[in-house]
Design a protein around this motif. Sequence first.
Motif, mmCIF file in Angstrom:
data_model
loop_
_atom_site.group_PDB
_atom_site.id
_atom_site.type_symbol
_atom_site.label_atom_id
_atom_site.label_comp_id
_atom_site.label_asym_id
_atom_site.label_seq_id
_atom_site.Cartn_x
_atom_site.Cartn_y
_atom_site.Cartn_z
ATOM 1 N N TYR A 20 0.848 -0.749 -0.080
ATOM 2 C CA TYR A 20 0.366 0.165 -0.190
ATOM 3 C C TYR A 20 0.638 1.366 -0.113
ATOM 4 N N TRP A 21 1.589 1.326 1.144
ATOM 5 C CA TRP A 21 2.507 2.795 1.018
ATOM 6 C C TRP A 21 3.162 2.894 0.334
ATOM 7 N N SER A 22 4.598 1.754 -0.412
ATOM 8 C CA SER A 22 4.659 1.866 -1.680
ATOM 9 C C SER A 22 4.655 2.360 -2.668
ATOM 10 N N LYS A 23 3.026 1.777 -3.141
ATOM 11 C CA LYS A 23 2.270 2.544 -4.569
ATOM 12 C C LYS A 23 1.995 4.165 -3.846
ATOM 13 N N THR A 24 1.645 4.009 -2.736
ATOM 14 C CA THR A 24 0.929 5.447 -3.020
ATOM 15 C C THR A 24 2.149 6.954 -2.129
ATOM 16 N N LEU A 25 3.498 6.412 -1.849
ATOM 17 C CA LEU A 25 4.677 6.769 -2.645
ATOM 18 C C LEU A 25 4.792 7.159 -3.134
ATOM 19 N N HIS A 26 4.956 5.341 -4.237
ATOM 20 C CA HIS A 26 5.600 5.781 -5.433
ATOM 21 C C HIS A 26 7.332 5.379 -5.268
ATOM 22 N N VAL A 27 7.118 4.775 -4.238
ATOM 23 C CA VAL A 27 8.569 4.435 -4.190
ATOM 24 C C VAL A 27 8.490 2.693 -4.160
ATOM 25 N N HIS A 28 9.691 2.113 -4.577
ATOM 26 C CA HIS A 28 10.197 0.603 -4.424
ATOM 27 C C HIS A 28 10.332 0.120 -2.982
ATOM 28 N N PRO A 29 9.568 -0.780 -2.624
ATOM 29 C CA PRO A 29 10.181 -1.222 -1.350
ATOM 30 C C PRO A 29 10.596 -1.400 -0.715
ATOM 31 N N VAL A 30 12.517 -1.443 -0.645
ATOM 32 C CA VAL A 30 13.856 -1.359 -0.770
ATOM 33 C C VAL A 30 13.206 -0.038 -0.285
ATOM 34 N N ASP A 31 13.447 0.705 -0.617
ATOM 35 C CA ASP A 31 13.736 2.489 -0.550
ATOM 36 C C ASP A 31 12.481 2.619 0.529
ATOM 37 N N LEU A 32 11.491 2.222 0.528
ATOM 38 C CA LEU A 32 10.711 2.236 2.057
ATOM 39 C C LEU A 32 10.731 1.948 2.711
ATOM 40 N N ARG A 33 11.484 0.852 2.598
ATOM 41 C CA ARG A 33 11.786 0.349 4.000
ATOM 42 C C ARG A 33 13.330 0.759 4.664
ATOM 43 N N ALA A 34 14.081 1.540 3.615
ATOM 44 C CA ALA A 34 15.100 1.867 4.492
ATOM 45 C C ALA A 34 14.642 3.481 4.788
ATOM 46 N N ALA A 35 13.851 3.675 4.282
ATOM 47 C CA ALA A 35 13.058 5.469 4.574
ATOM 48 C C ALA A 35 12.953 4.943 5.884
ATOM 49 N N VAL A 36 12.007 3.549 6.986
ATOM 50 C CA VAL A 36 11.976 3.535 7.836
ATOM 51 C C VAL A 36 12.625 3.454 8.668
#
Length: 60
Positions: A20-36
């Motif tokens: 959900y958040w990868s799609k919503t924020l337009h980022v790859h899941p790897v980048d989302l995980r790195a951000a968190v």
Amino acid sequence: MADQQQSVHIDIDAEQHMRYWSKTLHVHPVDLRAAVDAVGPGLEDVRRYLKRLTSGQPVG
């Protein structure tokens, strides 16, 4: 509104949240995980981090 968004947390251990958040924020899941990992699970903190990351500004 910012207070409400800050109360939203991204659960990187939940596959549905990641999708959900990868799609919503337009980022790859790897980048989302790195951000968190870098700033914690708060939505606004993650958004700010990703914005700095994509703008070329230092994130540290």
